[in-house]
Design an enzyme around this catalytic site. Structure first.
Site, PDB file in Angstrom:
ATOM      1  CB  THR A  69      -0.846   0.023   1.287  1.00 41.18           C
ATOM      2  OG1 THR A  69      -1.487  -1.228   1.438  1.00 41.18           O
ATOM      3  CG2 THR A  69      -1.864   1.124   1.214  1.00 41.18           C
ATOM      4  CG  LEU A  70       3.049   2.425  -2.947  1.00 44.58           C
ATOM      5  CD1 LEU A  70       3.391   2.655  -4.405  1.00 44.58           C
ATOM      6  CD2 LEU A  70       4.318   2.436  -2.115  1.00 44.58           C
TER       7      LEU A  70
END
Lengths: 310, 245
Positions: B23-24
């Protein structure tokens, strides 16, 4: 039990539907030195006889603390017992890590039983040769369980495992017999060096009582029992309770007079801690003496199997 | 074997193909959750908005959910991660029920379990992009805690996530006290949610309030708050303004 052609490995059924290797494992438990467990609503007491190979050697450890709220007494192959205790400690620690609360005793014994079951169904394994009396406290109260090599477990009000326990089980069973029993007991040599006692209860983490405490208890117990204290000296009553010997005797009398017709699992006895410990001693002495009473616990509905043969 | 030309050693976790596994940044997000302890248990409040960046895209997102018999969870942050957390919790509760013994996981246990998950993901550089509020009652004991995407967790008498920490907590510090009644609790929460509605750009005027007591969980149907715009400065906006530009 005699040798037969179906007893070579655990994965062979006999025509009568028995697994002899498992039954032999249960024999090993019966050959071990005695271990007793009792519980009340708020406390569980575990006790075992110390056996050492010679006068000069130390005795084997048979009571293990598994967590602050659970302890176990073993009978049989103590090495197997040690390994299982380590496993149980691990389970408790892991549960605490994930949930920051104590593993309920009932779940621990199921996990233990499932582990034992595996060994009854693999050709390259053998059943654990140890019976475990697991005593612990959780949200639903104090519990005493017996785990056997077969992978079964049962909950008990009081139980005894190991050698010469038939007499003892009897004592533990009939509460009104306690009174009668006291009369039949002659000063058996019960000293703090021959037994180990451990307690867990509400507000009291599982711990093994030290020698002095045990000796004190024994002495008080003997005074209370009105027996000629021909044995070693005694110490005053142990931690927490500050009663004189006379009061303790009264209390014991009061409790041994039949209050309940039987020890029922559904309604645990509300015994104070001291009396639980005293009852333990009765049980102990019973292992050396044959008593005419029979102890039996009503099986709870959680048992999925038939009763163990007693 | 020229060591100058060889590629520098990189961990496969930081390489670009591994980015698809991490998850960025969040996409669809929920805003603040506010929770308080009151006399009979816990009250949680959250609006029903799911924002897609600055767009108020989804307006019926349920961000308050019951967990087992004894707990309530409220989630802010990435909605898909919140849904994933609900799956984990459903599995947890299922396993707990399958034991079929008298024991059950209480809010403290669930909170700790979530903390372990969140912290573990954070350590793998792949967080669940949420801030969660976990409240419940078991055996008469009230419990209210929070845990966020980096694993920071604590318990208190009142907690909030996101903007709620800045706008709601000060109000709660002043006005919260032990043994609030249900009505007082709701009034206090609505006061907090109203301030958030005025000041948080991701807030929508459709909220739910959830209550958990020893008896069980109740989540209110969605409703809207009354807002008040009758400020003198709004009625006479040009008073004091010079000229026109």
């Amino acid at each position: 039990m005699f040798r037969n052609q179906y007893d070579t490995d655990v994965t062979t059924w006999s025509p009568a539907g028995r697994l002899f290797q498992v039954e032999y494992a249960m024999e090993a438990v019966k050959q071990g030195s005695a271990a007793i467990g009792l519980r009340s609503k708020s406390h569980v007491v575990l006790a075992c006889v110390n056996k050492s190979s010679s006068e000069l050697s130390s005795h084997q450890k048979k009571i293990f603390k598994v967590d602050d709220h659970i302890g176990v007494a073993i009978s049989g192959l103590t090495a197997d017992g040690r390994v299982l205790s380590r496993h149980m400690r691990n389970e408790c620690i892991n549960y605490f890590y994930s949930y920051e609360s104590q593993l309920p005793v009932g779940r621990l014994v199921v996990q233990l039983a499932d582990k034992a079951q595996v060994c009854t169904q693999r050709s390259w394994k053998r059943p654990y040769g140890v019976g475990l009396l697991v005593g612990g406290l959780d949200e639903s109260g104090a519990h005493l369980y017996y785990n056997c090599p077969s992978g079964n477990y049962f909950e008990y009000q009081a139980f005894a495992i190991g050698s010469s326990v038939t007499g003892c089980k009897d004592i533990l069973r009939a509460q009104d017999a306690l009174f009668a029993l006291r009369e039949t007991l002659q000063g058996e040599k019960l000293t703090s060096s021959t037994c180990t006692i451990a307690v867990v209860g509400v507000g009291e983490a599982f711990h093994v009582l030290d020698q002095e405490t045990v000796q004190a208890l024994i002495n008080e117990f003997e005074i209370a029992g009105e027996e000629a204290p021909a044995d070693e000296a005694a110490a005053p009553d142990q931690a927490g309770d500050s009663e004189s010997g006379a009061t303790a005797a009264d209390q014991l009398l009061q409790w041994t007079i039949p209050q309940q017709p039987h020890l029922s699992l559904q309604e645990p006895v509300n015994w104070p801690r001291t009396l639980l410990l005293h009852a333990c001693f009765h049980g102990f002495l019973g292992t050396k003496k044959r008593a005419a009473l029979v102890l039996h616990c009503k099986a709870p509905s959680i048992n999925r199997e038939r009763q163990p043969e007693e | 074997m020229n060591s100058v030309d060889s590629k520098p050693a990189t961990s496969s976790l930081i390489g670009s193909e591994a980015d698809s596994q991490r998850t960025l940044y969040p996409y669809v997000t929920g805003t603040s959750v506010v929770g308080i302890k009151y006399k009979d248990g816990i009250l949680l409040a959250a609006d029903m908005g799911g924002s897609y960046g600055s767009t108020l895209r989804y307006k019926s997102v349920e961000r308050l959910k019951p967990v087992g018999k004894h707990s309530l969870i409220g989630g802010s942050g990435e909605i898909s991660d919140f849904q994933e957390i609900m799956r984990y919790l459903d599995d947890l509760i299922l396993s707990d029920n399958m034991w079929d013994d008298g024991n059950s996981l209480g809010p403290k246990e669930v909170h700790n379990y979530l903390t372990r998950i969140m912290y573990n993901r954070r350590n793998k550089f792949n967080p669940l992009w949420n801030s969660l509020v976990l409240g419940g009652v078991k055996n008469g004991q009230k419990y209210l805690g929070t845990v966020n995407m980096i694993g920071v967790h604590y318990e208190d008498n009142h907690v909030a996530t996101g903007f709620g920490n800045h706008l709601a907590r000060p109000l709660l510090r002043d006005e919260w006290h032990e043994n609030l009644t249900f009505e007082e609790g709701v009034i206090l929460l609505e006061k907090c949610m109203r301030v958030l509605l005025y000041r948080d750009r991701s807030a929508v005027n459709k909220l739910q309030i959830a209550k958990i007591t020893e008896e069980g969980v109740t989540i209110s149907p969605p409703y809207a708050l009354k807002t008040f715009w009758n400020f003198s400065a709004f009625e006479n906006p040009t008073l004091g303004a010079e000229g026109s530009w």
